[in-house]
Design a protein around this motif. Structure first.
Motif, PDB file in Angstrom:
ATOM      1  N   ASP A  16       0.806  -1.209   0.000  1.00 25.22           N
ATOM      2  CA  ASP A  16       0.000   0.000   0.000  1.00 25.22           C
ATOM      3  C   ASP A  16       0.846   1.269   0.000  1.00 25.22           C
ATOM      4  OD1 ASP A  16      -2.737  -1.234   0.318  1.00 25.22           O
ATOM      5  OD2 ASP A  16      -1.674  -2.128   2.009  1.00 25.22           O
ATOM      6  N   GLN A  17       1.999   1.208   0.650  1.00 22.99           N
ATOM      7  CA  GLN A  17       2.875   2.364   0.704  1.00 22.99           C
ATOM      8  C   GLN A  17       4.323   1.884   0.714  1.00 22.99           C
ATOM      9  OE1 GLN A  17       1.646   4.493   4.309  1.00 22.99           O
ATOM     10  NE2 GLN A  17       0.513   5.964   3.065  1.00 22.99           N
ATOM     11  N   THR A  18       5.231   2.789   0.394  1.00 23.06           N
ATOM     12  CA  THR A  18       6.648   2.536   0.592  1.00 23.06           C
ATOM     13  C   THR A  18       7.267   3.781   1.187  1.00 23.06           C
ATOM     14  OG1 THR A  18       8.717   1.817  -0.439  1.00 23.06           O
ATOM     15  CG2 THR A  18       7.285   3.235  -1.754  1.00 23.06           C
ATOM     16  N   PHE A  19       8.206   3.572   2.088  1.00 23.43           N
ATOM     17  CA  PHE A  19       8.865   4.739   2.684  1.00 23.43           C
ATOM     18  C   PHE A  19       9.593   5.523   1.603  1.00 23.43           C
ATOM     19  CE2 PHE A  19       9.112   2.382   6.919  1.00 23.43           C
ATOM     20  CZ  PHE A  19       8.055   3.102   7.441  1.00 23.43           C
ATOM     21  N   ASN A  20       9.395   6.822   1.657  1.00 26.01           N
ATOM     22  CA  ASN A  20      10.066   7.755   0.753  1.00 26.01           C
ATOM     23  C   ASN A  20      11.086   8.516   1.599  1.00 26.01           C
ATOM     24  OD1 ASN A  20      10.767   9.807  -1.029  1.00 26.01           O
ATOM     25  ND2 ASN A  20       8.975  11.023  -0.474  1.00 26.01           N
ATOM     26  N   PHE A  21      12.338   8.125   1.484  1.00 21.29           N
ATOM     27  CA  PHE A  21      13.370   8.717   2.334  1.00 21.29           C
ATOM     28  C   PHE A  21      13.926  10.014   1.778  1.00 21.29           C
ATOM     29  CE2 PHE A  21      13.583   4.131   3.335  1.00 21.29           C
ATOM     30  CZ  PHE A  21      13.316   4.200   4.684  1.00 21.29           C
ATOM     31  N   ALA A  22      13.392  10.478   0.639  1.00 15.15           N
ATOM     32  CA  ALA A  22      13.964  11.658   0.000  1.00 15.15           C
ATOM     33  C   ALA A  22      13.824  12.905   0.871  1.00 15.15           C
ATOM     34  CB  ALA A  22      13.299  11.887  -1.357  1.00 15.15           C
ATOM     35  N   TRP A  23      12.697  13.021   1.593  1.00 13.03           N
ATOM     36  CA  TRP A  23      12.515  14.187   2.471  1.00 13.03           C
ATOM     37  C   TRP A  23      13.557  14.159   3.589  1.00 13.03           C
ATOM     38  CZ3 TRP A  23       9.745  18.396   1.601  1.00 13.03           C
ATOM     39  CH2 TRP A  23       9.406  19.256   2.661  1.00 13.03           C
ATOM     40  N   LEU A  24      13.849  12.997   4.111  1.00 14.89           N
ATOM     41  CA  LEU A  24      14.850  12.838   5.148  1.00 14.89           C
ATOM     42  C   LEU A  24      16.251  13.143   4.609  1.00 14.89           C
ATOM     43  CD1 LEU A  24      15.008   9.811   7.581  1.00 14.89           C
ATOM     44  CD2 LEU A  24      17.025  10.436   6.268  1.00 14.89           C
ATOM     45  N   LEU A  25      16.527  12.725   3.383  1.00 19.87           N
ATOM     46  CA  LEU A  25      17.853  12.900   2.798  1.00 19.87           C
ATOM     47  C   LEU A  25      18.115  14.331   2.342  1.00 19.87           C
ATOM     48  CD1 LEU A  25      17.917   9.683   0.607  1.00 19.87           C
ATOM     49  CD2 LEU A  25      19.351  10.101   2.595  1.00 19.87           C
ATOM     50  N   ALA A  26      17.066  15.131   2.188  1.00 17.37           N
ATOM     51  CA  ALA A  26      17.217  16.458   1.592  1.00 17.37           C
ATOM     52  C   ALA A  26      17.998  17.392   2.506  1.00 17.37           C
ATOM     53  CB  ALA A  26      15.842  17.048   1.291  1.00 17.37           C
ATOM     54  N   GLU A  27      18.874  18.178   1.892  1.00 18.77           N
ATOM     55  CA  GLU A  27      19.564  19.229   2.626  1.00 18.77           C
ATOM     56  C   GLU A  27      18.598  20.360   2.928  1.00 18.77           C
ATOM     57  OE1 GLU A  27      21.260  21.335  -1.470  1.00 18.77           O
ATOM     58  OE2 GLU A  27      22.653  20.719   0.110  1.00 18.77           O
ATOM     59  N   TRP A  28      19.022  21.251   3.841  1.00 21.02           N
ATOM     60  CA  TRP A  28      18.172  22.389   4.205  1.00 21.02           C
ATOM     61  C   TRP A  28      18.201  23.408   3.065  1.00 21.02           C
ATOM     62  CZ3 TRP A  28      14.392  23.349   7.382  1.00 21.02           C
ATOM     63  CH2 TRP A  28      14.014  24.678   7.627  1.00 21.02           C
ATOM     64  N   SER A  29      17.271  23.273   2.149  1.00 22.26           N
ATOM     65  CA  SER A  29      17.271  24.096   0.939  1.00 22.26           C
ATOM     66  C   SER A  29      15.877  24.120   0.360  1.00 22.26           C
ATOM     67  CB  SER A  29      18.263  23.513  -0.088  1.00 22.26           C
ATOM     68  OG  SER A  29      17.964  23.911  -1.399  1.00 22.26           O
ATOM     69  N   ALA A  30      15.364  25.320   0.085  1.00 26.97           N
ATOM     70  CA  ALA A  30      14.037  25.433  -0.521  1.00 26.97           C
ATOM     71  C   ALA A  30      13.994  24.748  -1.878  1.00 26.97           C
ATOM     72  CB  ALA A  30      13.659  26.907  -0.659  1.00 26.97           C
ATOM     73  N   GLU A  31      15.064  24.906  -2.653  1.00 25.61           N
ATOM     74  CA  GLU A  31      15.107  24.284  -3.968  1.00 25.61           C
ATOM     75  C   GLU A  31      15.088  22.766  -3.874  1.00 25.61           C
ATOM     76  OE1 GLU A  31      17.920  24.313  -8.008  1.00 25.61           O
ATOM     77  OE2 GLU A  31      18.561  25.351  -6.174  1.00 25.61           O
ATOM     78  N   THR A  32      15.865  22.224  -2.922  1.00 28.90           N
ATOM     79  CA  THR A  32      15.910  20.768  -2.774  1.00 28.90           C
ATOM     80  C   THR A  32      14.570  20.233  -2.295  1.00 28.90           C
ATOM     81  OG1 THR A  32      18.273  20.895  -2.267  1.00 28.90           O
ATOM     82  CG2 THR A  32      17.129  18.860  -1.668  1.00 28.90           C
ATOM     83  N   PHE A  33      13.967  20.909  -1.332  1.00 28.56           N
ATOM     84  CA  PHE A  33      12.656  20.462  -0.852  1.00 28.56           C
ATOM     85  C   PHE A  33      11.634  20.465  -1.990  1.00 28.56           C
ATOM     86  CE2 PHE A  33      13.852  21.922   3.648  1.00 28.56           C
ATOM     87  CZ  PHE A  33      14.120  20.636   4.060  1.00 28.56           C
ATOM     88  N   ALA A  34      11.670  21.491  -2.817  1.00 28.67           N
ATOM     89  CA  ALA A  34      10.729  21.564  -3.940  1.00 28.67           C
ATOM     90  C   ALA A  34      10.942  20.404  -4.902  1.00 28.67           C
ATOM     91  CB  ALA A  34      10.884  22.899  -4.661  1.00 28.67           C
ATOM     92  N   GLU A  35      12.196  20.072  -5.173  1.00 30.17           N
ATOM     93  CA  GLU A  35      12.495  18.950  -6.065  1.00 30.17           C
ATOM     94  C   GLU A  35      11.980  17.638  -5.482  1.00 30.17           C
ATOM     95  OE1 GLU A  35      16.668  19.006  -6.647  1.00 30.17           O
ATOM     96  OE2 GLU A  35      16.649  20.744  -8.003  1.00 30.17           O
ATOM     97  N   VAL A  36      12.162  17.449  -4.178  1.00 30.01           N
ATOM     98  CA  VAL A  36      11.699  16.222  -3.536  1.00 30.01           C
ATOM     99  C   VAL A  36      10.186  16.085  -3.667  1.00 30.01           C
ATOM    100  CG1 VAL A  36      11.387  15.089  -1.304  1.00 30.01           C
ATOM    101  CG2 VAL A  36      13.626  16.025  -1.929  1.00 30.01           C
ATOM    102  N   ILE A  37       9.479  17.166  -3.404  1.00 30.82           N
ATOM    103  CA  ILE A  37       8.014  17.124  -3.483  1.00 30.82           C
ATOM    104  C   ILE A  37       7.565  16.816  -4.910  1.00 30.82           C
ATOM    105  CG2 ILE A  37       5.926  18.523  -3.274  1.00 30.82           C
ATOM    106  CD1 ILE A  37       7.429  20.037  -0.985  1.00 30.82           C
ATOM    107  N   THR A  38       8.130  17.515  -5.858  1.00 27.28           N
ATOM    108  CA  THR A  38       7.740  17.326  -7.257  1.00 27.28           C
ATOM    109  C   THR A  38       8.040  15.910  -7.724  1.00 27.28           C
ATOM    110  OG1 THR A  38       8.126  19.676  -7.703  1.00 27.28           O
ATOM    111  CG2 THR A  38       8.055  18.184  -9.594  1.00 27.28           C
TER     112      THR A  38
END
Length: 531
Positions: A297-319
């Motif tokens: 039903d789901q799989t852990f998405n570790f990208a949010w955890l791996l992301a550096e403190w950056s608005a650009e990186t967070f946006a890329e992870v979400i997209t």
């Protein structure tokens, strides 16, 4: 309001799930180690916090070489943690409080004290007992291939008769051979055992690791690489961009047939039973394969955890995350911390800045569609603890000498001004000693303090309930310059300031912020929700 007859509204699709590390949550008998009755006694805290479910790490019979991820009996409770009746009581009490219960399942390997492995050692080469595991001969006295353990060192151990067995983790955790029909049959029985006891779901440990390439060939390693790859539960060494691409030990196509069968079994017990995969894969496409409609039903998405403190990186992870699951109709997951990684307050710099960033990242995460997974103690703002070498117990530390995962596993503080801070009835330090400066971080100390991290989490989870099911699954990332992340989800606008200077908030009713907001300006390291 949500249509709860629509399968898209299954509870886990927008749940907040709280991870309980069983050894470190609450101790009922004073031995310094958390247990099932301790968890049951503290369930009201989770209900008051506002989560929807709890995920409990393994509590099965185990010699505890890897703190329960080395299972000797999948259908019983280790006496260290209680009894089967204690497990039943926990599930019943959780359901009374409106909480779902997800339990950990460890199918890649057993303990070397499992009856199957003891029988394999006794039976000898070529026996049906050994065929349940991956035993191999070696002609030159070296391991059968060049694979490395996630915990350091070779992935093979030699037994007295000369054969070698594979263990992608610790030598006390022999890998099963999932091509042997006895193995899937056994785990189908395990699933049914716990489903019949009322659990609502399973977190599948190392879900991508069950099958290896049948040839067990050498891993092809480039000159600038080392054998092995960041998988499973090896801690911070894994929280980096993957560089090893040839992985004959992970993510083989046969694994998906297992999860199709498990999906059928879960559905037999009700459409609201679920499973979430811990699957470290090379691409977002391979990750999405685990959550096709007839699999998990789901799989852990570790990208949010791996992301550096950056608005650009967070946006890329979400997209990227939302795009990866668009074709599967699954719901995404988001996570900042767990029992395998440095706590996110510390990763974000520690101290006041780390805490401010941690709260801001949490508020942004909770606004996203899908499920958020919280790790015990993050609602208290806990940081990583520098555990003294003599108190470290992580097998990765014992195998390599490198600091392992003990620092995020220190028992959490509940009350009082000194250790064990209400963790248990005794006066002694728990199994990993707690810091002397935690008095202000206890649940008791933070309750009722509007500036505390605990009350922030309670308020954020209350606010989230208003939008979780009604704001839709579409997220628009708005242009806001290099330092600010601005998202729109239905009526909700989210602003996260990753820069050094305040940013102007857009027009709207300010619902919640992770820190003080003055004159319509959002300070650095702060997030806000507006309607």
């Amino acid at each position: 309001m949500a249509d709860f007859n629509d399968p898209r509204t299954f509870w886990w699709r927008n749940a907040v799930v709280y991870q309980v590390y069983v050894r470190s949550f609450a101790d009922s008998d004073g031995d310094g180690i958390g247990d099932l009755p301790g968890i049951t006694s503290r369930l009201p805290h989770l209900a008051d916090l506002g989560v929807d479910a709890l995920w409990i790490t393994p509590f099965y019979t185990s010699p505890q070489h890897d703190h329960g991820y080395d299972v000797a009996d999948y259908c019983d409770v280790d006496p260290l943690f209680g009894s089967l009746s204690d497990a039943d009581d926990l599930v019943a009490r959780a359901h009374e409080l409106g909480l779902r219960v997800v339990v950990d399942l460890v199918p890649n390997h057993t303990s070397d004290e499992h009856e199957w492995f003891k029988a394999a050692l006794a039976a000898g080469p070529g026996s049906p007992e050994r065929a349940r595991y991956l035993f191999r001969d070696s002609e030159d006295g070296n391991p059968p291939n060049n694979w490395a353990s996630v915990f350091g060192g070779p992935a093979w151990t030699q037994v007295d008769d000369g054969q070698w067995y594979l263990h992608l983790f610790d030598s006390t955790q022999p890998d099963l051979d999932w091509r042997n029909p006895e193995v899937p049959a056994m785990f189908e029985g395990v699933l049914r055992f716990w489903l019949e006891r009322g659990v609502d779901g399973f977190r599948v440990d190392v879900a991508h690791g069950l099958f290896k390439e049948a040839s067990l060939r050498d891993q092809v390693v480039a000159e600038d690489e080392t054998a092995g790859s960041p998988q499973g539960r090896a801690g911070d060494s894994e929280m980096v961009e993957r560089t090893v691409r040839d992985e004959p030990m992970w993510d083989q196509p046969e694994v998906h047939e297992v999860y199709r069968r498990w999906h059928q079994i879960l559905d037999e017990y009700g459409a609201d039973r679920m499973a979430v995969a811990e699957a470290w894969t090379s691409t977002v496409e391979s990750m999405a394969a685990f959550v096709r409609p007839d699999e998990l039903d789901q799989t852990f998405n570790f990208a949010w955890l791996l992301a550096e403190w950056s608005a650009e990186t967070f946006a890329e992870v979400i997209t990227d995350t939302l795009a990866s699951i668009e074709q599967t109709d699954a719901s995404p997951t988001w996570v900042l911390s767990n029992h395998d990684v440095t706590r996110h307050v510390t990763r974000y710099g520690g101290g006041e800045q780390g805490l401010a960033r941690g709260r801001a990242a949490t508020l942004a995460m909770l606004a996203l569609p899908g499920s958020s997974y919280l790790y015990q103690g993050e609602e208290l703002g806990l940081e990583q603890v520098d555990v003294a070498p003599e108190h470290r117990q992580d097998p990765s530390f014992l195998r390599t000498g490198e600091v392992g995962r003990d620092g995020c596993r220190v028992p959490i503080p509940w009350s009082g001004t000194e250790a064990p801070y209400g963790f248990g009835p005794g006066a002694e330090q728990p199994w990993i000693p707690q810091p002397a400066d935690w008095a202000a971080l206890t649940v008791e100390a933070q309750t009722g303090d509007p500036s505390s991290t605990l009350e922030f989490y309670r308020e954020a989870l209350r606010a989230r309930r208003e939008f979780a099911w009604t704001a839709g699954d579409e997220v628009e990332v708005l242009e806001a310059g290099p330092d600010a992340l601005v998202l729109r989800r239905g009526p909700l606008t989210v602003v996260l300031n990753c820069g050094d200077a305040p940013v102007e908030l857009p027009e709207g009713e300010l619902l919640l912020a992770s820190g003080p907001v003055e004159d319509g300006k959002l300070p650095a390291d702060t997030a806000a929700w507006l309607r």
